[in-house]
Design an enzyme around this catalytic site. Structure first.
Site, mmCIF file in Angstrom:
data_model
loop_
_atom_site.group_PDB
_atom_site.id
_atom_site.type_symbol
_atom_site.label_atom_id
_atom_site.label_comp_id
_atom_site.label_asym_id
_atom_site.label_seq_id
_atom_site.Cartn_x
_atom_site.Cartn_y
_atom_site.Cartn_z
ATOM 1 N N ARG A 1061 79.075 57.501 73.514
ATOM 2 C CA ARG A 1061 77.920 56.621 73.095
ATOM 3 C C ARG A 1061 78.181 55.333 74.371
ATOM 4 O O ARG A 1061 78.834 55.521 75.475
ATOM 5 C CB ARG A 1061 78.299 55.836 71.607
ATOM 6 C CG ARG A 1061 78.453 56.996 70.770
ATOM 7 C CD ARG A 1061 76.919 57.336 70.149
ATOM 8 N NE ARG A 1061 76.792 58.364 69.036
ATOM 9 C CZ ARG A 1061 76.613 57.958 68.055
ATOM 10 N NH1 ARG A 1061 76.734 56.804 67.516
ATOM 11 N NH2 ARG A 1061 76.656 58.923 66.953
ATOM 12 N N CYS A 1360 68.832 51.681 56.632
ATOM 13 C CA CYS A 1360 69.625 52.728 56.844
ATOM 14 C C CYS A 1360 69.861 53.957 55.707
ATOM 15 O O CYS A 1360 69.610 53.477 54.463
ATOM 16 C CB CYS A 1360 70.926 52.099 56.668
ATOM 17 S SG CYS A 1360 72.486 53.336 56.874
ATOM 18 N N CYS A 1403 80.345 51.165 60.266
ATOM 19 C CA CYS A 1403 79.585 50.683 61.451
ATOM 20 C C CYS A 1403 80.181 49.391 61.818
ATOM 21 O O CYS A 1403 79.935 49.099 63.105
ATOM 22 C CB CYS A 1403 78.129 50.556 61.115
ATOM 23 S SG CYS A 1403 77.629 52.430 61.156
#
Length: 1497
Positions: A1061, A1360, A1403
């Site tokens: 990422r 989300c 997250c």
């Protein structure tokens, strides 16, 4: 009386307030749903509902319910239905609604129902009241505002005491009355014993003292003989009543006793009849009308010489029961003549109803009168103060004459549109269908029951009904016969001079005799020629032009016709076989369907007509398919015979928007509640099926109809033969062909079901229950069962009782809640009172987690949906095939531990256990399959983007698209509503930018800002990986958005997905040279580890001709040297930190690079930590967060190769079978850390050196201005939770845009891992301008609390897909509730790292925070404590499943202890560990050990 807290000024308000106080349910009958809120009774009811006023008889803890019902929606049937569950009901209505409801009123009269009736304001029609005289109601009239209040109360007390219905009626005058105080509630409660009220419904429950409930006859006395007399006792001003029987006498005694209560309470006396006038009157006028008070006033003012000076007026207050004794008591013995004035709009009988009552009373009093007075009847019309004297004089003169005239009309005549508020008109929304008819048929259209028809003397309520319309059709048929005779005569007598016209007439006559559909074409040609002809006969024939054109005759009505088809005009039309078209508009919203009771359930007119086999039938919905509706109208017109078109146009209010109607329509059609179809009973000449399904779903009743092989023969027995010339053998052949076609059509619809039916429904959020259900359906088919599978909410609940075998697979969401696609189904089943599942065999299997809610008091949430459904289906009469199955995620094989045994029992119960399942089940498609089969991440994304039928992409493409930096999402704020309305979720996409190092130029910032406005939701997000994230990008704007990002030298490649990422790097504002070097390294790492798939360029980047840019010439041959076709098992993350600041949380990533800087500020190398990771699954102890372990020190030139080899080891050794354990952290723990280090060293061909010393001071950003070594300035700005948006009080987005426009030279934006923004490289000369902008837009505010500055949250709701609870939108609110308390403790400026997430995926790296709130269900969080302030230590569970109040209660005492007991410089997390509040988590694998709150069994 008690002091008033308000006034009432109308009789309707007074009655409405009393109705509310005395009811559990009030049904307010509305003239129409777009009526003003102050119409009639509604104003007072709305105010009481708004104020949440308590009722008197409503059950303790509940408020009365008030429902508005349209007057034309059979409101009194709704009251009958309500009696099944409610005892005390009131109805407020206008009198014009009563006559049509007599059948229902007869039932209501047996129960303690009170109906408050307002007569028309201009000229009431009292026949609407007198027509109810035989129903058993007590009928009480009030004459002024005080009486309206008092007698409303009396009516309710009477109903409660006797158990019988009461109608309280009054005329609401146009003139204003003097306001009176609100009713005295305390005084009312003295009228009866509130504790004696018993609330019932089912047989055997009592409703009032000494009464029991019997649904056949209503309330019945306990004993057959009851005390006949009212036991009246006055004690301290209160009067109590004993129970009385049901004879007229005893009923009247109860009324008088209640009137006595009112006298004691108010001082006002009420009698059954009032007499006004001279004691020696010779003439008495009994007046039932709105002008009674005017008569009384006029007589009182009469002089001695006036003809009416010896006239008295009698007004009945109690019309039923009529007491002859009380009537005679008020008539002076001197009266010789009696006039009866009845106010009725139409005289339907020779003698008025009250006239007959008066005569009967006088005849029964022969013993008290020397002679029976002469009785004269009058029809009372409209009178005012100017005409009353003249009218009264005329009345008296007539009555005193020797031969008085009966039934004289006194006053003006009434209009037949009796109530302007309740007049008939076509709802504006429903004109959609009438407009279509006009557009299709033009001059040919004949609406037989049109409201605008000029039918003098006939009320609209009659002309609008189907019977009248059919009668009009038959009349027109007779007129048409006359036209045919004229045409035949004109031909025979050769009246036409033009032979062509003669031929056209003959042709028209032939087609007419054949009933040809071509008649209108021939008629148009004939009319055209007749208009040219100009002869007298031509002019005469043109008067019947409509018949010549072949009119398209339509009767238009509503779904109100579908309640009693057997006796309605619709039945007559169908049975007649006449060529009449009927359009029936159903306006019941899909979302309101579940509230309808079985006794109130509408009949399916379409199915009813299909059973007759002589009618064309269509079901249409203009808001779904205009084309299909148009086709149905055309086909109905061409069909010779009855045509029934049922049309859907759902709305709650007549002001509903088209969007609301569209949403309701789609939901109804998608679910099968309203199928679109066309049925033509004739043999099809074109080979098409005579049943044409135009939508996807079909409700059960239609399935059963199509399934019956003998339905046409049944029809043939019922339908009379209308022509003797029909050939019997042909008819038999026709019926045979129709049966075959119906069966074939049904076979196609049901996909050839071969065995006993089995319906499998599921409720699933994550997809597991759905997969189980679909696999069960496949296996059932393999065993020969006719199995279908669907989501619960897609199943029409009204068809549930028609199922034979039903299997339910239900997972568990939130706190024992149903998944979103099962909630509507459950609510309908839970609240239904009419479902009968006596013939339904059912089985239920649930999927849950017994440890998800570990506390003992929360164990009820385990598999709660399955348990609730299993219990409810049993209550509804269902027969359980298999005991409830419960799958537990904590079992060794998860739900699979219990499921195989349950499924085996199911096959046994269905009798197919001995049959082998021949269906070969495909293996589940995993993420690994999707990647490998995607052709190097192409999938079908390009095709999906061009598919305009949905806002989504294919599920497999959803996984592949992540590698392109794109996530499919939907707006979860409106997901349930859209689901309820039958719409797809509001799909859109999130785009994440790859911007390694977190540095953006002003031009790039402005581009992202513009893309967010033009293609997104006008906001964007700074992420915890220091990049941009755009939300709300709809599919058609997705490609332009990605292209626009690339246009400013950014991309989205591998910003998501199972690859490396975005490389996270410290912002380092105080050392620009070092930051530049580290940022360059981040970019090199990102580029080196970037996937090389060319699909990105093919899909997203095109030239001006929209041709794909092929990276390798014209041939695309992808090769992934680092990743291979399967890429990595899971995502891979790298972060770079520079001590002493750890704002990137370097220990939380797969690879953490801790920069080692020489004393002279030069970068020498890195300490490498590996195996960090944050994601877990609630209560799954096989998953845990982990901090990275130290591999050792490497030189800076070796960084790229080391990171590459670490990633390759993960590629080859990571867990690809269980994605929950697919991250590097689990690979290292499974392999062993030392072995992992050895593998890395083998690949890089050198040994790691010992780690260099380092220390971190914090992991938060340093806000404010700082100057670097070059003299350039940097401002770190607090951006709460990274959201760049404008709000009314804070224009953050606009301010940053203006700053970007003002930036010059080397100025840039740096994003931080804590979601904040650094304005970097600001030259000294630019500082004043930038500072002015910061002040102007309030961006310079650094006076936030230490807690807020150290806080961070993920996005969660509404975007989300995996969020379980709020986060970004809620966290600032929660922080505010803590801040004030911390300030009291003197902790405002103390930094505490606190984070919130909507799920446990980690997250914002919550498991490193000193305090974390991890979402578990909506409004429910796990509290985690004890993380390290510098990000070096994991936290641990402190309390699970707490709400806001509980969280504040838990945290505040801990903060107080910290303020009082902490050591110098001791951070909150360290204090909690030292003080023993929480134990430290020194290793991720010990994360679930020694938690403060153990799982309670």
């Amino acid at each position: 009386m008690a002091p008033s807290n308000g006034d009432v000024s109308t009789r309707e308000d007074a009655a409405a307030r009393v109705a509310y106080l005395f009811s559990e349910t009030v049904l307010s009958v509305q003239p129409n749903l777009k009526a003003a809120p102050d119409v009639g009774f509604q104003h007072a009811l709305d105010r009481m509902v708004y104020n949440k006023d308590r009722g008197i008889v409503a059950k303790h803890g509940t408020l009365p319910s008030v429902y508005s019902v349209r007057y034309n929606d059979d409101p009194f049937l709704a009251a009958v239905d309500e009696l099944r569950s409610t005892t005390f009901i009131s109805i407020t209505t206008a009198s014009s609604t009563l006559p049509a409801a007599i059948a229902h009123l007869a039932k209501l009269a047996k129960f303690p129902v009170v109906i408050h009736v307002s007569m028309s304001r201009d000229l009431p029609d009292f026949s609407e009241i007198t027509s109810l005289r035989q129903l058993g109601f007590t009928l009480i009239q009030s004459f002024n505002l005080h009486e309206a209040q008092d007698l409303a109360i009396a009516s309710h007390v009477l109903a409660i005491r006797t158990g019988k219905g009461v109608i309280h009626f009054f005329h609401q005058p146009e003139v204003e009355e003097t306001p009176i105080p609100f009713e005295d509630v305390n005084q009312i409660e003295n009228f009866f014993d509130r504790n004696a009220l018993v609330y019932g419904g089912p047989e055997g429950n009592t409703v009032a003292n000494h009464l029991y409930w019997n649904e056949a006859v209503g309330l019945v006395a306990e004993k057959t003989t009851m005390k006949e007399d009212a036991d009246e006792k006055t004690n301290g001003g209160a009067v109590s009543l004993a129970k009385v029987g049901y004879t007229t006498a005893s009923q009247f005694q109860a009324i008088e006793a209640v009137f006595e209560l009112m006298r004691v309470a108010t001082g006002r006396t009420y009698k059954a009849f009032d007499y006004h006038g001279a004691a020696n009157a010779v003439t008495a006028l009994v007046i039932c009308g709105s002008s009674a008070q005017t008569f009384i006033t006029t007589i009182r003012e009469a002089g001695r010489g006036d003809i009416y000076s010896k006239v008295g007026v009698i007004t009945p207050r109690v019309y039923r029961p009529w007491s002859a004794e009380k009537f005679l008591d008020v008539i002076p013995r001197s009266v010789k003549r009696v006039g009866v004035l009845e106010q009725a709009h139409r005289q339907t009988t020779k003698w008025g109803r009250i006239l007959l009552d008066v005569i009967s009373s006088l005849n029964n009093d022969l013993s008290k009168a020397t002679a029976i007075p002469v009785v004269v009847g009058y029809q009372l019309g409209y009178l005012d103060s100017k005409t009353i004297r003249q009218a009264l004089r005329g009345i008296v003169q007539n009555i005193q004459s020797e031969a008085p005239i009966q039934n004289l009309v006194v006053g003006g005549r009434a209009s037949h549109d009796v109530d302007s508020e309740y007049h008939l008109e076509e709802p504006e929304l429903e004109t959609a269908y009438s407009k279509m008819l006009y557009n299709v048929f033009g001059d040919r259209l004949s609406i037989l029951n049109a409201l605008e028809r000029d039918d003098a003397g006939i009320p609209r309520t009659i002309t609008s009904n189907p019977e009248y319309g059919f009668g009009a059709y038959l009349a027109k048929e007779e007129e048409k016969k006359l036209l045919v005779s004229k045409l035949q005569k004109a031909v025979n007598e050769k009246l036409f001079t033009n032979q062509e016209i003669n031929d056209l007439v003959l042709h028209w006559l032939l087609l007419n005799s054949e009933g040809s559909s071509k008649l209108s074409e021939a008629g148009a040609e004939l009319v055209s020629n007749l208009e040219i002809e100009g002869s007298e006969i031509a002019k005469e024939l043109l008067n019947d032009k409509a018949f010549l054109l072949g009119p398209s005759s339509w009767i238009i009505g509503s779904d109100a016709w579908s309640y009693d088809l057997g006796t309605s005009g619709v039945h007559n039309i169908i049975a007649s076989g006449k060529n009449v078209n009927v359009l029936i508009i159903d306006s019941q919203p899909y979302t309101a369907r579940a509230v309808k009771n079985v006794s109130r359930r509408k009949k399916d007119i379409g199915l009813y007509a299909m059973n007759y086999s002589n009618s064309y039938v269509a079901s249409i919905a203009v808001y779904s398919s205009y084309t299909q509706a148009l086709q149905a109208f055309i086909e109905a017109d061409k069909f010779t015979g009855p045509s029934i078109v049922v049309a859907y146009l759902p709305y709650n209010e007549e002001t509903d928007s088209a969007l609301t109607v569209l949403q309701e329509t789609k939901n109804a059609i998608d679910s099968g509640y309203w199928p679109l179809y066309r049925w033509d009973p004739r043999p099809d000449e074109n080979g098409l099926p005579n049943f044409q399904l135009d939508s996807q779903a079909l409700k059960m009743e239609l399935k059963e109809f199509l399934e019956r092989e003998n339905h046409l023969s049944q029809v043939a027995r019922r339908v009379p033969v209308f022509g003797g010339n029909i050939d019997g053998s042909y008819s038999s052949e026709l019926r045979s062909r129709q049966r075959q076609k119906a069966k074939k059509a049904y076979s196609r619809l049901l996909e050839g079901l071969t065995g006993p039916p089995l319906t499998v429904v599921f409720a699933s959020d994550g997809g597991t229950a759905e997969n189980v259900a679909k696999r069960l359906q496949r296996r059932a088919k393999g065993r020969g069962l006719g199995a279908v599978v669907m989501a619960m909410d897609d199943f029409p609940v009204e068809d549930l009782g028609a199922e034979e075998n039903l299997v339910i697979i239900a997972s568990t969401a939130g706190q024992g809640e149903f998944p979103q696609n099962g909630r509507n189904f459950w609510e309908a089943v839970k609240s239904s009172t009419d479902l009968n599942l006596a013939s339904v065999n059912y089985a239920v299997f649930g999927l849950g987690d017994s440890h998800y809610w570990p506390r003992k008091q929360d164990k009820i949430y385990y598999n709660k949906p399955a348990k609730d459904l299993n219990h409810r289906l049993e209550i509804l009469g269902g027969m359980r095939m298999v005991e409830l199955g419960l799958g537990d995620a904590q079992d060794p094989d998860g739900y699979q531990t219990a499921y195989p045994l349950w499924e085996a029992e199911l096959w046994k119960a269905l009798g197919v256990d001995g049959i082998g399942a021949a269906v070969e089940e495909p293996p589940p498609l995993t993420n690994e399959d999707m990647k490998v089969q995607s052709n190097y991440l192409r999938g079908t994304i390009a095709e999906g983007l061009s598919d305009e039928s949905t806002g989504a992409i294919a599920p497999s493409d959803f996984q592949v698209a992540k590698f392109h930096g794109v996530y499919l999402q939907d707006d979860r704020d409106i997901r349930d509503q859209r689901k309820a309305n039958g719409l797809q979720p509001a799909y859109y996409f999130m785009i994440r930018v790859r911007m390694s190092g977190g540095v953006a130029t002003p031009a790039q910032w402005l581009a992202i800002d513009r893309i967010a406005d033009d293609m997104g939701n006008h906001t964007f997000k700074v992420t915890t990986r220091a990049t941009f994230q755009l939300h709300g990008v709809i599919k058609k704007k997705l490609k332009p958005a990605v292209k626009a990002i690339n246009a400013v030298l950014l991309d989205t490649i591998a910003a998501c997905g199972d690859a490396n990422r975005n490389v996270l790097c410290t912002g380092l504002p105080y050392n620009s040279a070092l930051q530049k070097e580290l940022n360059s390294l981040a970019r090199v790492l990102s580029e080196h580890l970037l996937p090389t798939f060319t699909a990105y360029h093919e899909i997203w980047l095109t030239d001006d001709n929209d041709q794909k840019k092929l990276v390798a010439g014209n041939a695309v041959v992808d090769f992934e040297p680092l990743y291979g076709p399967a890429y990595l098992p899971r995502k891979f993350k790298i972060a770079i930190a520079v001590p002493p600041y750890n704002e990137v949380d370097v220990f939380a990533h797969d690879v953490g690079l801790i920069a080692i800087v020489h004393e002279q500020g030069k970068l020498t190398g890195f300490n490498v930590v590996v195996g960090g990771g944050m994601g877990i699954t609630h209560n799954n102890k096989n998953t845990y967060p982990r901090t990275g372990g130290m591999l050792g020190y490497i030189k800076k030139e070796d960084v790229v190769v080391v990171c590459e080899k670490i990633m390759l080891i993960q590629r080859d050794n990571g867990n690809r079978k269980d994605r929950k354990r697919g991250r590097l952290q689990y690979t290292i723990d499974d392999m062993g850390f030392d072995i992992f280090r050895q593998k890395v060293e083998e690949l890089v061909e050198f040994k790691f050196e010992d780690a260099r010393p380092f220390s971190f001071e914090s992991n938060i950003d340093r806000f404010g201005w700082v100057k670097d070594e070059r003299g350039l300035n940097h401002f770190t700005m607090f951006v709460e939770n990274g959201r760049i948006a404008d709000t009314p009080g804070f224009r953050l987005k606009t301010g940053l845009r203006e700053i970007a426009l003002a930036m010059k030279g080397e100025a840039e934006f740096r994003l931080t891992g804590n979601q904040h923004v650094i304005l970097s490289n600001i030259a000294e000369e630019e500082i004043p301008h930038i500072k002015r902008l910061l002040v102007e837009y309030k961006l310079d505010n650094r006076q936030f609390s230490g807690l807020r500055l150290s806080s961070s949250s993920c996005v969660a709701f509404p975007t989300c897909a995996v969020a379980m609870a709020e986060s970004e939108r809620y966290f600032p609110i929660f922080i505010s509730k803590l801040e004030s308390y911390l300030e009291e403790l003197g902790l405002r400026h103390d930094s505490v790292v606190m984070r919130m997430t909507g799920c446990p995926n980690g997250c914002v790296r919550p498991f490193l925070a000193e305090v974390a709130m991890v979402g578990k269900a909506y409004g429910v969080y796990n509290i985690m404590l004890g993380g390290g302030y510098t990000g070096q230590r994991l936290n641990k569970l402190y309390r699970s499943s707490v709400n806001e109040e509980q969280a504040l209660t838990l945290l505040k005492p801990l903060f107080k202890r910290w303020a009082l007991e902490r050591e110098e410089g001791e951070h909150f997390g360290d204090f909690l560990i030292r003080s023993g509040v929480i134990k430290p988590t020194l290793d991720g694998s010990k994360f679930h050990d020694d938690v403060a709150e153990e799982d309670e069994e």
